[in-house]
Write an enzyme that holds these catalytic residues in place. Structure first.
Site, PDB file in Angstrom:
ATOM      1  N   HIS A   1      -0.157   0.886   9.363  1.00 57.58           N
ATOM      2  CA  HIS A   1       0.911   1.483   8.709  1.00 57.58           C
ATOM      3  C   HIS A   1       0.933   2.757   8.160  1.00 57.58           C
ATOM      4  O   HIS A   1       1.287   3.748   8.061  1.00 57.58           O
ATOM      5  CB  HIS A   1       1.492   0.345   7.988  1.00 57.58           C
ATOM      6  CG  HIS A   1       2.959   0.727   7.405  1.00 57.58           C
ATOM      7  ND1 HIS A   1       4.262   0.390   8.045  1.00 57.58           N
ATOM      8  CD2 HIS A   1       3.514   1.318   6.222  1.00 57.58           C
ATOM      9  CE1 HIS A   1       5.323   0.921   7.213  1.00 57.58           C
ATOM     10  NE2 HIS A   1       4.835   1.638   6.246  1.00 57.58           N
ATOM     11  N   GLU A   2       0.034   2.451   7.168  1.00 57.05           N
ATOM     12  CA  GLU A   2      -0.305   3.689   6.037  1.00 57.05           C
ATOM     13  C   GLU A   2      -0.613   4.984   6.763  1.00 57.05           C
ATOM     14  O   GLU A   2      -0.438   6.090   6.318  1.00 57.05           O
ATOM     15  CB  GLU A   2      -0.928   3.302   4.919  1.00 57.05           C
ATOM     16  CG  GLU A   2      -0.597   2.139   4.039  1.00 57.05           C
ATOM     17  CD  GLU A   2       0.914   2.083   3.807  1.00 57.05           C
ATOM     18  OE1 GLU A   2       1.486   3.329   3.436  1.00 57.05           O
ATOM     19  OE2 GLU A   2       1.569   0.790   3.426  1.00 57.05           O
TER      20      GLU A   2
ATOM     21  N   ALA B   1       0.771  -1.151  -0.068  1.00 58.60           N
ATOM     22  CA  ALA B   1      -0.051   0.205  -0.113  1.00 58.60           C
ATOM     23  C   ALA B   1       0.905   1.057  -0.060  1.00 58.60           C
ATOM     24  O   ALA B   1       1.947   1.223   0.101  1.00 58.60           O
ATOM     25  CB  ALA B   1      -0.766  -0.043   1.192  1.00 58.60           C
ATOM     26  N   MET B   2       0.145   2.490  -0.222  1.00 57.77           N
ATOM     27  CA  MET B   2       1.052   3.549  -0.299  1.00 57.77           C
ATOM     28  C   MET B   2       0.349   4.689   0.438  1.00 57.77           C
ATOM     29  O   MET B   2      -0.892   4.982   0.249  1.00 57.77           O
ATOM     30  CB  MET B   2       1.393   3.941  -1.764  1.00 57.77           C
ATOM     31  CG  MET B   2       1.844   5.242  -2.140  1.00 57.77           C
ATOM     32  SD  MET B   2       3.513   5.098  -1.425  1.00 57.77           S
ATOM     33  CE  MET B   2       3.965   6.854  -1.162  1.00 57.77           C
TER      34      MET B   2
HETATM   35  N1  TRP Z   1       5.901   3.596   1.261  1.00 63.87           N
HETATM   36  C1  TRP Z   1       5.059   2.403   0.859  1.00 63.87           C
HETATM   37  C2  TRP Z   1       4.968   1.824   2.270  1.00 63.87           C
HETATM   38  O1  TRP Z   1       4.132   2.006   3.166  1.00 63.87           O
HETATM   39  C3  TRP Z   1       5.796   1.631  -0.003  1.00 63.87           C
HETATM   40  C4  TRP Z   1       5.512   1.525  -1.351  1.00 63.87           C
HETATM   41  C5  TRP Z   1       4.269   1.285  -1.929  1.00 63.87           C
HETATM   42  C6  TRP Z   1       6.237   1.736  -2.502  1.00 63.87           C
HETATM   43  N2  TRP Z   1       4.375   1.305  -3.422  1.00 63.87           N
HETATM   44  C7  TRP Z   1       5.648   1.378  -3.690  1.00 63.87           C
HETATM   45  C8  TRP Z   1       7.718   1.517  -2.578  1.00 63.87           C
HETATM   46  C9  TRP Z   1       6.240   1.193  -5.031  1.00 63.87           C
HETATM   47  C10 TRP Z   1       8.253   1.528  -3.874  1.00 63.87           C
HETATM   48  C11 TRP Z   1       7.554   1.316  -4.970  1.00 63.87           C
HETATM   49  O2  TRP Z   1       5.741   1.113   2.733  1.00 63.87           O
HETATM   50 ZN    ZN Z   2       5.672   2.434   4.851  1.00 60.90          ZN
END
Ligand code: TRP
Ligand code: ZN
Length: 893
Positions: free
Chosen positions: A305-306, A270-271
């Site tokens: 986490h997100e 996830a992001m």
């Molecule tokens: N920041 C994201 C996390 O919560 C990590 C992540 C999601 C990511 N999609 C990505 C990193 C694509 C590199 C490429 O951990």
């Molecule tokens: Zn993260």
């Protein structure tokens, strides 16, 4: 326009070269117009020269963009005014403040890398971390450039009724030709990696949360219509996370709306995009009939986490990508503590430690080893690793434990307050901790800058006459690619001493017993030197040391425990973690016996292991989840980590032998426990119910090792009558993983029934794929190739790739490590071929799949050579991506 020379060699980026950007972008205004097959992006950047940097050249990142227009302060730039390279657009503005406008054309439908703007099933979505924004428009795509974003999205109203971006909706309306638009403004300045945009046909679930200061926040989860019934768990997890972050860290949410969108095609879990998190469907959707307990826990953990990133990552962000662990290590620590509070603390600790020891330790011992703050990289996507995340969290945990809860909270308060709105470094984090406590954390730099897992060797001596007990602790860290000789680490060693009748009071040489607290049986020794002794006074008997309680540091502990010592710890230690650990060590001893006996040799199970288990079966107060983990033999990857030279088939065989021997020795207890726990109750994902199911299903997996007809019937009945996915797939797994012929025959029937039943549920089909990919029976290569041809397989969906190829290569030792008669055969060749095909489409995923091959040096010669020749062949490929090039070339170096 000038076209710069294309750069062929992959470039290495160094932390030491860090420089502030030459320009700042105060305001970013985007117009994204989505059409079928093409999208136009207009950007209007309000820019300002950074006066602390010399030189006026502006180098904008941009990849795969078709530049249609470019203007400064409304004046189109003639072609001599800029140079366009494959990944940079350079120009030299004439004023310190100006507005740069560009218009580009991109093709999201053709974007298979799942980075930038791409299409997944029915929707358009973005993934910008780490460097994906440059695939959307020309920009200073680096985390220290933080800007105020306004985004206007337009698209066809019927194809894309939902139009989302970060922040708050400011305007929406209809346009000509059946199109419509929405304009979003994010009031918080942010780096481009946190930008997000979604357009598609989505349904939503709504709820709300009232923050500690009384603000109402709208919570929305967007999914495909068919998945509306699977959002409740994610929504509950989100509300719990919001409340927990207020209570535990004093962090309140800072927008009026928080959105989550679930996408099927996603490279990671996830992001954390500001106000608009984008999730892999596997980390949002959950329902009892389709999702296992592990799946429910994963959703809760990833949602948390997100969400937690909103402060640790978004409000306070990273100065550069070398600082990635600043946000990831801290946020993993935060989500891990959240999960510990929601369920069982010791169980969560055991899970985290297993992950770390099985996978991060291997990474730290291989060619891709890097410190949690690396000093160079070729492709940053390769650095989203277990080291950055899990070891990073361990380092934060050590700091938190050294400070204690109150001081650590003061430290995080200071960190958030001091750096709100800034892009900072791991040093800034540690400085806040030092400032609130007056503690000297300078030696912690070594944890940030040195890779490798320290080995902590402990020897003890008891002096009966002086009643003195001495622990001599030495640390040694093997060389890693970035550094051969290591400076000593600051290692908190939590411990106790176990006597015949219980735990002993601890009095160190310079202490006076009367000054110590009454309950004085647990201590943290601070190891800071290469070799150091700790002398305890008034020790009435020779104790058994209980060492590295709660896994107080990410190290390999070496103390020569006898099996009787280990039994004493299991029976008498007050620390749940060390008890678990002692059982695992007894298992390891048995596995070593089996390995020493060799393939055809006779192996006799030392009776102390089943004896310990029998007494644990009788302990009513033992946490069932804990006991389930104690009954689970160490993972093959963990066993491999203990060997000087890895023979994967020997490890697999030895582990299977121990499992069979235990299944025989404990048959009565296993069956009794299984039956006692097999009561049908309504599904609930609370810790206690999860614990009950996990113990029951571990028992089942032993019982199915060599099942009687009656036991096989029990398993089939569980499979057929289960009302939740945990029990259903556990029964199926027990049949598939059993080496027994009748079990395998039953498995074949069950697998096909399962597919017929679940073919419309993509996430269930993924589990079905993964299970078959892991089937250890002979003929695995043929089976995995058949899976790749299956109607439900999709070679552009990362979840399916991970299930089939990842499942086979990471979870099927007998078949993946089968060498074949020629180099073109066997598991390694299969993997190399798959990587070659995937690399052209999705380099991030291809590079991740390489992991099992990178460890070639650790294997026995036949395996080692076969892996190496596949890596060499990959390196010869003319079009290898930078992602794969970095991993392959470093593995062979
Ligand atoms: N920041 C994201 C996390 O919560 C990590 C992540 C999601 C990511 N999609 C990505 C990193 C694509 C590199 C490429 O951990
Ligand atoms: Zn993260």
């Amino acid at each position: 326009m000038n076209i710069a020379e294309p750069t062929s060699a992959v470039q290495t980026v160094y932390l030491n070269d860090y420089q502030q950007p030459a320009y700042w972008i105060d305001k970013t205004e985007l117009e994204v117009d989505i059409y079928s097959g093409e999208t136009f992006v207009r950007s209007r950047l309000t820019m300002r020269k950074n006066s602390s940097i010399e030189g006026a050249q502006l180098d904008l990142h941009g990849e795969g963009l078709e530049l249609l227009e470019i203007a400064i302060d409304g004046e189109p730039l003639s072609e001599e005014r800029y140079v366009q390279g494959p990944s940079v657009l350079s120009l030299t503005p004439e004023t310190e403040k100006f507005v740069l406008e560009t218009k580009v054309r991109i093709e999201p439908e053709q974007n298979t890398s799942l980075e930038g703007l791409y299409r997944s099933r029915t929707m358009y979505c973005t993934q910008c971390e780490a460097e994906g924004f440059r695939k959307i428009t020309y920009y200073l795509d680096r985390p220290d450039v933080m800007s105020d974003f306004t985004t206007r999205v337009s698209a066809d109203k019927s194809r894309c009724p939902v139009l989302l971006s970060n922040g708050n909706l400011v305007e929406a309306g209809s346009l000509d030709n059946g199109r419509h638009f929405a304009t979003w403004h994010d009031p918080h300045k942010k780096p481009a990696y946190l930008f997000a945009l979604v357009a598609g046909d989505l349904a939503k679930v709504e709820d709300s949360f009232t923050t500690c200061s009384g603000k109402q926040v709208a919570l929305e989860i967007f999914v495909e219509e068919k998945d509306l019934g699977k959002c409740d768990h994610a929504m509950q997890s989100l509300k719990k996370s919001m409340q927990w972050d207020e209570q535990t860290y004093g962090r309140e949410y800072d927008l009026d709306i928080f959105m989550i969108v679930a996408v099927d095609d996603f490279n990671m879990g996830a992001m954390e995009n500001k106000g608009l998190n984008i999730f892999n469907t596997s980390c949002v959707l959950a329902s009892p009939t389709t999702t296992t307990d592990a799946g429910f826990q994963r959703v809760e953990g990833v949602v948390a986490h997100e969400y937690f990133h909103n402060w640790s990552g978004n409000r306070v962000t990273c100065r550069d990508w070398f600082q990635l662990s600043l946000k990831e290590g801290f946020t993993v620590y935060r989500d891990s503590e959240f999960s510990a509070d929601m369920g069982s603390r010791t169980v969560k600790r055991v899970e985290d430690v297993s992950l770390l020891r099985t996978h991060q330790f291997a990474e730290d011992a291989g060619p891709m080893a890097h410190p949690i703050r690396p000093s160079s990289y070729m492709e940053i996507s390769n650095f989203y690793t277990l080291t950055i995340y899990e070891k990073g969290a361990e380092v934060v945990r050590m700091i938190a434990n050294l400070l204690g809860p109150e001081l650590f909270r003061k430290g995080t308060d200071l960190y958030f307050e001091r750096h709100d709105g800034q892009a900072v470094t791991t040093e800034d984090f540690v400085r806040a901790m030092a400032d609130v406590s007056g503690r000297d954390f300078s030696q912690f730099d070594n944890w940030y800058n040195q890779a490798g897992t320290p080995e902590l060797t402990i020897v003890d001596a008891y002096d009966e006459n002086a009643r003195e007990y001495t622990l001599t602790v030495s640390q040694y860290t093997p060389a890693t690619p970035e550094c051969a000789v290591k400076k000593p680490f600051h290692i908190p060693l939590r411990m106790g001493l176990i006597g015949e009748a219980g735990e002993l009071a601890l009095t160190l040489a310079d202490e006076i017993a009367e000054d110590l607290p009454e309950d004085n049986t647990d201590r943290v020794l601070e190891v800071t030197q290469t070799t150091q002794s700790f002398v305890f006074h008034n020790v009435p008997e020779k104790p058994v040391p209980s060492l590295l309680r709660n896994f107080s540091a990410p190290v390999k502990l070496k103390y020569d425990y006898s099996r009787d010592d280990l039994c004493a710890i299991v029976m008498r230690d007050s620390n749940g973690f060390t008890r678990y650990e002692a059982v695992q060590s007894l298992c390891m001893a048995a596995i070593n016996d089996a390995m020493a006996a060799g393939e055809g040799g006779r192996f006799v199970l030392d009776e102390r292991l089943p004896r310990v288990y029998r007494s644990l079966f009788a302990q009513a107060e033992l946490d069932q989840a804990m006991f389930a983990y104690m009954l689970t033999l160490p993972a093959e990857g963990y066993i491999a980590e203990q060997q000087s030279e890895i023979d994967p088939q020997a490890i697999y065989q030895a582990r299977s032998k121990v499992k069979s021997a235990l299944a025989q020795a404990l048959a009565g207890e296993l069956e009794q426990t299984y039956r006692a726990l097999s009561v049908d109750v309504e599904y609930s994902a609370d810790a206690e119910s999860i614990a009950r199911r996990s113990l029951k299903n571990v028992c089942l997996s032993y019982l199915m090792d060599q099942p009687s007809d009656a036991t096989l019937e029990l398993c089939k009945t569980q499979f057929e009558t289960a009302t939740n996915m945990t029990d259903e797939i556990a029964a199926l797994t027990a049949m598939v993983m059993s080496e027994n012929a009748k079990a395998q025959a039953a498995a074949a029937v069950a697998l096909s029934d399962f597919y017929v039943k679940w073919r419309d549920e993509a996430l269930v089909v993924n589990q079905w794929f993964a299970l078959q990919a892991r089937n250890p029976a002979a003929g695995g290569l043929k089976r995995v190739n058949d899976l790749l041809q299956h109607e439900a397989y999709d070679s552009s969906n990362p979840n399916k790739i991970r299930a089939v190829i990842g499942g086979f290569c990471g979870g099927n030792t007998p078949n993946f490590h089968s060498l074949g008669e020629t180099p073109e055969q066997g598991g390694y060749a299969f993997l190399a071929q798959q990587i070659q095909q995937l690399d052209a489409k999705n380099p991030q995923i291809a590079a991740r799949l390489l992991t099992p091959l990178t460890r070639w040096r650790r294997y026995a010669p036949a395996y080692s050579q076969a892996m190496r020749s596949q890596l060499e062949a990959l390196l010869e490929m003319p079009s290898l991506s930078p992602d794969c090039y970095e991993v392959v070339s470093k593995s062979l170096a």
